[in-house]
Design a protein around this motif. Structure first.
Motif, PDB file in Angstrom:
ATOM      1  N   ASP A  17      48.344  62.614  26.139  1.00 44.76           N
ATOM      2  CA  ASP A  17      48.381  63.022  27.550  1.00 44.76           C
ATOM      3  C   ASP A  17      49.534  62.336  28.292  1.00 44.76           C
ATOM      4  O   ASP A  17      49.533  62.229  29.511  1.00 44.76           O
ATOM      5  CB  ASP A  17      47.043  62.738  28.229  1.00 44.76           C
ATOM      6  N   THR A  18      50.541  61.856  27.515  1.00 45.41           N
ATOM      7  CA  THR A  18      51.698  61.197  28.134  1.00 45.41           C
ATOM      8  C   THR A  18      52.942  62.044  27.901  1.00 45.41           C
ATOM      9  O   THR A  18      53.156  62.553  26.798  1.00 45.41           O
ATOM     10  CB  THR A  18      51.909  59.800  27.503  1.00 45.41           C
ATOM     11  N   GLY A  70      51.016  64.880  37.616  1.00 43.59           N
ATOM     12  CA  GLY A  70      50.576  63.676  36.916  1.00 43.59           C
ATOM     13  C   GLY A  70      50.877  62.431  37.706  1.00 43.59           C
ATOM     14  O   GLY A  70      51.271  62.496  38.871  1.00 43.59           O
ATOM     15  N   LEU A  73      53.942  56.653  35.142  1.00 42.82           N
ATOM     16  CA  LEU A  73      53.581  55.427  34.417  1.00 42.82           C
ATOM     17  C   LEU A  73      54.748  54.444  34.426  1.00 42.82           C
ATOM     18  O   LEU A  73      54.576  53.241  34.500  1.00 42.82           O
ATOM     19  CB  LEU A  73      53.219  55.761  32.966  1.00 42.82           C
ATOM     20  N   LYS A  98      58.130  58.413  32.719  1.00 46.57           N
ATOM     21  CA  LYS A  98      56.996  58.743  31.858  1.00 46.57           C
ATOM     22  C   LYS A  98      55.817  59.073  32.764  1.00 46.57           C
ATOM     23  O   LYS A  98      55.575  58.371  33.746  1.00 46.57           O
ATOM     24  CB  LYS A  98      56.646  57.566  30.948  1.00 46.57           C
ATOM     25  N   LYS A 100      51.602  60.344  33.156  1.00 46.86           N
ATOM     26  CA  LYS A 100      50.276  60.619  32.594  1.00 46.86           C
ATOM     27  C   LYS A 100      49.879  61.991  33.123  1.00 46.86           C
ATOM     28  O   LYS A 100      49.738  62.177  34.342  1.00 46.86           O
ATOM     29  CB  LYS A 100      49.280  59.557  33.049  1.00 46.86           C
TER      30      LYS A 100
END
Lengths: 123, 362
Positions: A17-18, A70, A73, A98, A100
């Motif tokens: 899920d990244t 999202g 991160l 990045k 999530k």
């Protein structure tokens, strides 16, 4: 790991899920020498299709849009310090953030490599 | 490719703007500036020394605030065409030929986007006293940078004797009769060379055969001139700006101030005496983010006091640079400013122009 592309010339490389997001080499070449990048802070929520970062070349300023919704991160501070990395390696070391991913289903609307290459031919 | 002044022009060649910019600052950059408007204004009969020069000069002096009559033979001057309100219609170069048999003519180069109006205005002003002839049958190229002189020396050895803001006709060269002017739009030493169209391509190829020379696009032309503190017509200067506001007071010759006989003199003389309400200044943003044309400028108290008229990234400065107009109260070098970029206030300050020192051959 699967890589998806948007019609705004972002790529997202997804593992679980990244996702790692950047602009494509095609976009970086069109922009020319990148001289400034502004990235969102870690922890920030981004929304699919909304502006997420800013990239400026000698020529012009452009928004970078979130390919999916999202939470940020990590932001790549290396390209803030050395914006030229975006030109050198747009789809590698020149990554932007990045994320999530909030909803893996949003990936379905994005292009794969072959579809994106075809898309670029018509640009 | 982009549209510029009615021409399709390359923003950059494959090397890209930063590489092209740095090449020009260290070697020799070649610019195709054939879009510009070279021309000749001439009395019906040439020759006749200073009297003939003064006569043709008096015609253009109806449009510009500079003392063209006092121009020495072989000199060129940068000046501005003014409207009746003292607004700048265009910036242009006017040259007085060195040769005695050409006295009574002027070499005039105007900008691409404004040339139709400029040429019509100059001819209308000249009436039947003088004839303006466009040099549309010639190519114009600029060679700029520290190695420009050495490159030109191999092709036109006579041109090396020229100093900054002088020009000469070179006849019977391998590229026909050319006009070489020691000037440019980069802050570097260099030449602008007017070549018959039939020879322009072979001349450009001859220059490019020299390893010190690379073609440079509009993008680097813009970053080079911005670092050199020069104005881009239609952006940093236009009909809403006077030469005093634009910081071009040096173009307004003492003798013309005394006579007050140029368009818009009434307003311009008041501005020279009392100062203009707004001034063109250099602006240095504090961080890495460029501020582009149209960016609002605020005082540190948050009052809107001006606008950026050109801005971007200066490769030699290695940071963002800009020009704009601010209230005269905030025009002193070092004055802190804020630039409103994407709704956020960026710290900046007024900077002395140029950002990069000029390297002209005096």
């Amino acid at each position: 790991m699967t890589i998806y592309y948007t019609d705004e010339h972002e790529w997202i490389s997804v593992e679980g899920d990244t996702g790692t997001v950047g602009i494509t080499a095609f976009a970086a070449e069109k922009l020319g020498d990148v001289v400034f990048v502004e990235l969102p802070d870690a922890g920030k929520s981004v929304k699919k299709g909304a502006d997420m970062a800013v990239v400026e070349s000698v020529k012009a300023a452009s928004d970078v849009f979130a390919p999916v919704s999202g939470e940020v991160l990590e932001a790549n501070s290396a390209i803030v310090d050395e914006p030229g990395k975006v030109n050198e390696d747009a789809e590698g070391a020149g990554w932007f953030v990045k994320l999530k991913l909030a909803d893996l289903g949003q990936l379905n609307g994005l292009m794969d490599r072959a579809a994106y290459e075809k898309f670029c031919e018509n640009q | 490719m982009v549209e510029f002044g009615g021409y399709d022009m390359p923003v950059q060649y494959p090397d890209g703007i930063v590489t092209e910019h740095n090449w020009t600052r260290t070697h020799a950059g070649l610019f195709d500036v054939s879009h510009m408007g070279p021309s000749f204004l001439a009395l019906p009969e040439l020759g006749g020394g200073d009297a003939a020069h003064r006569k043709v000069a008096s015609i253009v002096e109806r449009l510009v605030p500079s003392d063209i009559s006092a121009l020495a033979p072989g000199k060129v001057q940068l000046t501005v065409l003014l409207n009746e309100q003292g607004g700048i219609i265009d910036d242009l170069m006017i040259g007085r030929p060195a040769r005695e048999d050409l006295q009574g003519s002027l070499y005039i180069v105007v900008n691409a986007g404004t040339k139709e109006n400029d040429f019509a205005l100059i001819q209308k002003t000249a009436g039947t006293e003088a004839q303006l002839t466009r040099a549309d049958d010639r190519g114009l190229v600029a060679l700029q940078g520290p190695e420009a002189e050495a490159v030109i020396a191999d092709i036109f050895p006579q041109a090396v004797a020229l100093t900054f803001m002088t020009f000469a006709r070179l006849e019977g060269t391998p590229y026909g009769d050319v006009i070489a002017t020691r000037c440019g739009y980069t802050g570097e030493d260099g030449f602008e060379i007017l070549v018959p169209a039939a020879h322009t391509e072979s001349f450009v190829n001859r220059l490019l055969a020299d390893q010190r020379v690379k073609l440079i696009g509009l993008g680097a032309r813009d970053s080079l001139r911005l670092e050199a503190g020069m104005c881009l017509y239609g952006h940093d200067i236009d009909a809403t700006k006077t030469p005093v506001q634009a910081g071009l007071n040096w173009m307004i010759s003492k003798s013309r101030r005394e006579r007050g006989d140029f368009p818009g003199a009434q307003r311009i003389l008041v501005e020279l005496r009392d100062g203009a309400a707004m001034k063109r200044v250099g602006i240095k943003p504090a961080g890495r983010q460029p501020a582009r044309e149209g960016t609002p400028i605020h005082s540190v108290e948050g009052n809107e006091i001006g606008v950026v008229t050109s801005g971007g990234f200066g490769p030699s400065v290695n940071g963002p640079i800009a020009q704009g107009y601010v209230a005269a109260s905030h025009a002193k070098a070092g004055t802190p400013l804020q630039l409103i970029v994407r709704g956020k206030a960026l710290d900046a300050c007024v900077a002395a122009l140029p950002f990069v020192p000029a390297k002209y051959k005096r």
